[in-house]
Design a protein around this motif. Structure first.
Motif, PDB file in Angstrom:
ATOM      1  N   ARG A 196       0.828  -1.207   0.000  1.00  8.03           N
ATOM      2  CA  ARG A 196       0.000   0.000   0.000  1.00  8.03           C
ATOM      3  C   ARG A 196       0.859   1.251   0.000  1.00  8.03           C
ATOM      4  O   ARG A 196       0.533   2.243  -0.664  1.00  8.03           O
ATOM      5  CB  ARG A 196      -0.929   0.010   1.219  1.00  8.03           C
ATOM      6  N   PHE A 197       1.956   1.220   0.740  1.00 12.26           N
ATOM      7  CA  PHE A 197       2.895   2.339   0.773  1.00 12.26           C
ATOM      8  C   PHE A 197       3.427   2.622  -0.635  1.00 12.26           C
ATOM      9  O   PHE A 197       3.439   3.772  -1.088  1.00 12.26           O
ATOM     10  CB  PHE A 197       4.043   1.973   1.719  1.00 12.26           C
ATOM     11  N   ALA A 198       3.838   1.566  -1.339  1.00 11.27           N
ATOM     12  CA  ALA A 198       4.354   1.733  -2.700  1.00 11.27           C
ATOM     13  C   ALA A 198       3.268   2.218  -3.644  1.00 11.27           C
ATOM     14  O   ALA A 198       3.513   3.079  -4.506  1.00 11.27           O
ATOM     15  CB  ALA A 198       4.951   0.415  -3.189  1.00 11.27           C
ATOM     16  N   ASP A 199       2.063   1.695  -3.502  1.00 16.17           N
ATOM     17  CA  ASP A 199       0.949   2.118  -4.357  1.00 16.17           C
ATOM     18  C   ASP A 199       0.640   3.598  -4.171  1.00 16.17           C
ATOM     19  O   ASP A 199       0.353   4.310  -5.139  1.00 16.17           O
ATOM     20  CB  ASP A 199      -0.304   1.295  -4.051  1.00 16.17           C
ATOM     21  N   GLU A 200       0.676   4.063  -2.926  1.00 14.52           N
ATOM     22  CA  GLU A 200       0.385   5.463  -2.648  1.00 14.52           C
ATOM     23  C   GLU A 200       1.412   6.370  -3.325  1.00 14.52           C
ATOM     24  O   GLU A 200       1.056   7.376  -3.935  1.00 14.52           O
ATOM     25  CB  GLU A 200       0.387   5.711  -1.137  1.00 14.52           C
ATOM     26  N   TYR A 201       2.676   6.015  -3.211  1.00  9.33           N
ATOM     27  CA  TYR A 201       3.706   6.813  -3.877  1.00  9.33           C
ATOM     28  C   TYR A 201       3.546   6.770  -5.388  1.00  9.33           C
ATOM     29  O   TYR A 201       3.773   7.768  -6.082  1.00  9.33           O
ATOM     30  CB  TYR A 201       5.097   6.342  -3.470  1.00  9.33           C
ATOM     31  N   ALA A 202       3.146   5.627  -5.921  1.00  2.00           N
ATOM     32  CA  ALA A 202       2.945   5.511  -7.362  1.00  2.00           C
ATOM     33  C   ALA A 202       1.808   6.404  -7.843  1.00  2.00           C
ATOM     34  O   ALA A 202       1.762   6.785  -9.020  1.00  2.00           O
ATOM     35  CB  ALA A 202       2.663   4.057  -7.739  1.00  2.00           C
ATOM     36  N   MET A 203       0.889   6.756  -6.945  1.00  2.52           N
ATOM     37  CA  MET A 203      -0.219   7.652  -7.283  1.00  2.52           C
ATOM     38  C   MET A 203       0.098   9.116  -6.971  1.00  2.52           C
ATOM     39  O   MET A 203      -0.778   9.972  -7.039  1.00  2.52           O
ATOM     40  CB  MET A 203      -1.490   7.225  -6.543  1.00  2.52           C
ATOM     41  N   SER A 214      14.307   3.789  -3.177  1.00  2.00           N
ATOM     42  CA  SER A 214      14.814   2.517  -3.709  1.00  2.00           C
ATOM     43  C   SER A 214      13.789   1.404  -3.531  1.00  2.00           C
ATOM     44  O   SER A 214      13.595   0.571  -4.420  1.00  2.00           O
ATOM     45  CB  SER A 214      16.130   2.140  -3.022  1.00  2.00           C
ATOM     46  N   LEU A 215      13.121   1.392  -2.377  1.00  2.00           N
ATOM     47  CA  LEU A 215      12.097   0.386  -2.131  1.00  2.00           C
ATOM     48  C   LEU A 215      10.944   0.548  -3.115  1.00  2.00           C
ATOM     49  O   LEU A 215      10.497  -0.423  -3.737  1.00  2.00           O
ATOM     50  CB  LEU A 215      11.570   0.513  -0.697  1.00  2.00           C
ATOM     51  N   VAL A 216      10.450   1.772  -3.273  1.00  2.00           N
ATOM     52  CA  VAL A 216       9.309   2.009  -4.163  1.00  2.00           C
ATOM     53  C   VAL A 216       9.678   1.692  -5.604  1.00  2.00           C
ATOM     54  O   VAL A 216       8.895   1.081  -6.341  1.00  2.00           O
ATOM     55  CB  VAL A 216       8.803   3.459  -4.031  1.00  2.00           C
ATOM     56  N   LYS A 217      10.887   2.063  -6.033  1.00  2.00           N
ATOM     57  CA  LYS A 217      11.313   1.773  -7.407  1.00  2.00           C
ATOM     58  C   LYS A 217      11.364   0.270  -7.658  1.00  2.00           C
ATOM     59  O   LYS A 217      11.032  -0.205  -8.746  1.00  2.00           O
ATOM     60  CB  LYS A 217      12.685   2.398  -7.673  1.00  2.00           C
ATOM     61  N   ARG A 218      11.798  -0.473  -6.641  1.00  2.00           N
ATOM     62  CA  ARG A 218      11.870  -1.928  -6.814  1.00  2.00           C
ATOM     63  C   ARG A 218      10.482  -2.543  -6.935  1.00  2.00           C
ATOM     64  O   ARG A 218      10.263  -3.454  -7.742  1.00  2.00           O
ATOM     65  CB  ARG A 218      12.623  -2.539  -5.624  1.00  2.00           C
ATOM     66  N   PRO A 258       8.339  -0.088 -10.538  1.00  2.00           N
ATOM     67  CA  PRO A 258       9.396   0.477 -11.401  1.00  2.00           C
ATOM     68  C   PRO A 258       8.950   1.693 -12.200  1.00  2.00           C
ATOM     69  O   PRO A 258       9.783   2.540 -12.547  1.00  2.00           O
ATOM     70  CB  PRO A 258       9.751  -0.693 -12.326  1.00  2.00           C
ATOM     71  N   GLU A 259       7.652   1.799 -12.488  1.00  2.00           N
ATOM     72  CA  GLU A 259       7.185   2.925 -13.294  1.00  2.00           C
ATOM     73  C   GLU A 259       7.414   4.266 -12.619  1.00  2.00           C
ATOM     74  O   GLU A 259       7.451   5.316 -13.276  1.00  2.00           O
ATOM     75  CB  GLU A 259       5.687   2.760 -13.607  1.00  2.00           C
ATOM     76  N   THR A 260       7.578   4.270 -11.298  1.00  2.00           N
ATOM     77  CA  THR A 260       7.784   5.539 -10.587  1.00  2.00           C
ATOM     78  C   THR A 260       9.165   6.124 -10.844  1.00  2.00           C
ATOM     79  O   THR A 260       9.423   7.266 -10.466  1.00  2.00           O
ATOM     80  CB  THR A 260       7.597   5.349  -9.075  1.00  2.00           C
ATOM     81  N   ALA A 261      10.060   5.340 -11.456  1.00  2.00           N
ATOM     82  CA  ALA A 261      11.412   5.821 -11.733  1.00  2.00           C
ATOM     83  C   ALA A 261      11.545   6.370 -13.148  1.00  2.00           C
ATOM     84  O   ALA A 261      12.645   6.750 -13.565  1.00  2.00           O
ATOM     85  CB  ALA A 261      12.415   4.695 -11.532  1.00  2.00           C
ATOM     86  N   ALA A 262      10.444   6.426 -13.896  1.00  2.00           N
ATOM     87  CA  ALA A 262      10.499   6.937 -15.268  1.00  2.00           C
ATOM     88  C   ALA A 262      10.741   8.449 -15.264  1.00  2.00           C
ATOM     89  O   ALA A 262      10.120   9.177 -14.487  1.00  2.00           O
ATOM     90  CB  ALA A 262       9.193   6.624 -15.995  1.00  2.00           C
ATOM     91  N   GLY A 309      12.349  10.701 -12.056  1.00  2.00           N
ATOM     92  CA  GLY A 309      11.311   9.835 -11.493  1.00  2.00           C
ATOM     93  C   GLY A 309      10.574  10.508 -10.356  1.00  2.00           C
ATOM     94  O   GLY A 309      11.197  11.083  -9.457  1.00  2.00           O
ATOM     95  N   VAL A 310       9.234  10.443 -10.400  1.00  2.00           N
ATOM     96  CA  VAL A 310       8.433  11.115  -9.382  1.00  2.00           C
ATOM     97  C   VAL A 310       8.631  10.503  -8.002  1.00  2.00           C
ATOM     98  O   VAL A 310       8.305  11.118  -6.981  1.00  2.00           O
ATOM     99  CB  VAL A 310       6.929  11.090  -9.750  1.00  2.00           C
ATOM    100  N   VAL A 311       9.178   9.289  -7.946  1.00  2.00           N
ATOM    101  CA  VAL A 311       9.384   8.618  -6.671  1.00  2.00           C
ATOM    102  C   VAL A 311      10.316   9.397  -5.751  1.00  2.00           C
ATOM    103  O   VAL A 311      10.292   9.227  -4.529  1.00  2.00           O
ATOM    104  CB  VAL A 311       9.920   7.190  -6.893  1.00  2.00           C
ATOM    105  N   HIS A 312      11.126  10.258  -6.321  1.00  2.00           N
ATOM    106  CA  HIS A 312      12.105  11.002  -5.529  1.00  2.00           C
ATOM    107  C   HIS A 312      11.522  12.251  -4.871  1.00  2.00           C
ATOM    108  O   HIS A 312      12.259  12.974  -4.188  1.00  2.00           O
ATOM    109  CB  HIS A 312      13.285  11.411  -6.414  1.00  2.00           C
ATOM    110  N   PHE A 313      10.221  12.505  -5.051  1.00  2.00           N
ATOM    111  CA  PHE A 313       9.667  13.775  -4.601  1.00  2.00           C
ATOM    112  C   PHE A 313       8.368  13.602  -3.821  1.00  2.00           C
ATOM    113  O   PHE A 313       7.599  12.671  -4.061  1.00  2.00           O
ATOM    114  CB  PHE A 313       9.397  14.682  -5.809  1.00  2.00           C
ATOM    115  N   THR A 314       8.149  14.524  -2.901  1.00  2.00           N
ATOM    116  CA  THR A 314       6.879  14.631  -2.192  1.00  2.00           C
ATOM    117  C   THR A 314       6.466  16.101  -2.192  1.00  2.00           C
ATOM    118  O   THR A 314       7.305  17.000  -2.350  1.00  2.00           O
ATOM    119  CB  THR A 314       6.987  14.138  -0.737  1.00  2.00           C
TER     120      THR A 314
END
Length: 370
Positions: free
Chosen positions: A96-103, A218-222, A225-229, A246-251
């Protein structure tokens, strides 16, 4: 030192289950429970497979922590169980944590965990054992007043954990006990030393226990993976300023890492659009939020219109009004992001809370008013 666990019957015939993470707080709770004369059982959750747990030294519910919890129980002469909840934790919290970041949202994993495996499942286990209560090491107060049970902030404001427990239900609160709610951390450590516990000087675990090195990206990208585009960095006025990795690096509210030059003022992340892979940035004034739509509300107390609200665990509560769907801030609030928890208080008393799903920019409201 003795603590009244409010067992409702003589302690000699009662049973207390203690949720033990392997840290000093829950270990002292086990000490205090044992002093009542009740039968005490320690329970520790194994949230990672054995090999992974051994490598996660310094994080909650890892290999060393399980060993420490068992050692404390052995010293106290109480039973100790280890429950393998690795699968539930992975699906209910980490995924769920990874899904939230992906959104493009900012999740609060500690609230997810408390509402899932740490309370729902542990309470079920304790009840199956016939326990009179489940005691935890959280720094909150359980107050019985005027025929009802309420949750209040911990007496020590630097240790208060009520923000993460807004999802506790009235039925759960009736069964839970929080013996440390009136204590400062210094007193907890003194009690641990007095009892000769090996964890007396053990450092506190990190908030995000499954990211012990703090590198959540790193956890979310693993996992996603689409969050690292890579994508565009776009100003709120529509100008394309550059690119990101990649949007994963930002909040939302973040300033560091926005690598665009030649701007007249510092830029902050204002919005994240994961579908377009866009990072929308702007001046600090663009972060001002007038209101937030909040869903998944849990009320521990009465539904109130005028509230004091926290939208981050370390933030001071701010005045606001609640209309049943939307929290409107008395003054613009900064750094409010979808995915965060909005938790309502009346003084020290926790009223309830929910998850922010949408925010309204103060500038937009001002434009509509004009």
């Amino acid at each position: 030192m003795s603590i009244d666990f409010h067992l409702g019957r003589p302690a000699a015939g009662a049973r207390i289950v203690v949720a033990m993470s392997g840290g000093v707080d829950s270990s002292v709770v086990a000490v205090l429970a044992a002093k009542t004369g009740a039968e005490v059982i320690g329970v520790t959750l194994q949230l990672y497979d054995h090999g992974e747990a051994v490598r996660r030294s310094g994080s909650c519910c890892a290999g060393q922590d399980i060993y420490d919890a068992k050692t404390v129980c052995d010293r106290l002469g109480i039973a100790h169980y280890v429950l393998d909840y690795e699968s539930r934790f992975r699906t209910g919290v980490i995924d769920r944590f990874a899904d939230e970041y992906a959104m493009g949202r900012t999740p609060v994993p500690c609230s997810m965990c408390n509402q899932g495996v740490k309370f729902t499942d542990l309470i079920g286990f304790a009840r199956d054992l016939g326990a009179d209560c489940l005691a935890t090491g959280h720094y909150v107060r359980r107050v019985e007043r005027e025929g009802r049970i309420e949750m209040w902030k911990g007496r020590d404001p630097s240790r208060d954990q009520s923000y993460f427990l807004y999802g506790t239900t009235a039925d759960q609160l009736a069964y839970l006990r929080f013996p440390l709610g009136d204590l400062p951390k210094s007193e907890t450590r003194r009690l641990a030393e007095e009892a000769g516990l090996i964890v007396a000087n053990k450092p506190d675990s990190q908030d995000i226990c499954f990211v012990p090195d703090g590198d959540y990206a790193s956890l979310v990208k693993r996992l996603r993976p689409e969050t690292a585009a890579p994508g565009e960095i776009v100003h709120v006025d529509g100008r394309v300023l550059g690119s990101h990795e990649g949007v994963v690096h930002f909040t939302i509210g973040q300033r560091r890492g926005i690598e665009v030059g030649g701007q007249p003022e510092p830029l902050y992340v204002v919005r994240i659009d994961p579908e377009q892979r866009q990072l929308v940035v702007g001046p600090r004034s663009a972060l001002a939020v007038a209101s937030a739509l909040v869903e998944g509300i849990n009320w521990l107390a009465e539904d109130q219109r005028e509230v004091s609200a926290k939208v981050r665990s370390l933030a001071r509560p701010v005045d606001g009004s609640w209309d049943g769907e939307r929290l409107t801030f008395a003054n613009p609030e900064y750094g409010v992001a979808p995915g965060q928890s909005a938790v309502f208080y009346e003084g020290d008393r926790l009223l309830g809370g929910g998850t922010i799903v949408e925010t309204e920019a103060a500038a937009m409201r001002e434009a509509e008013a004009a």
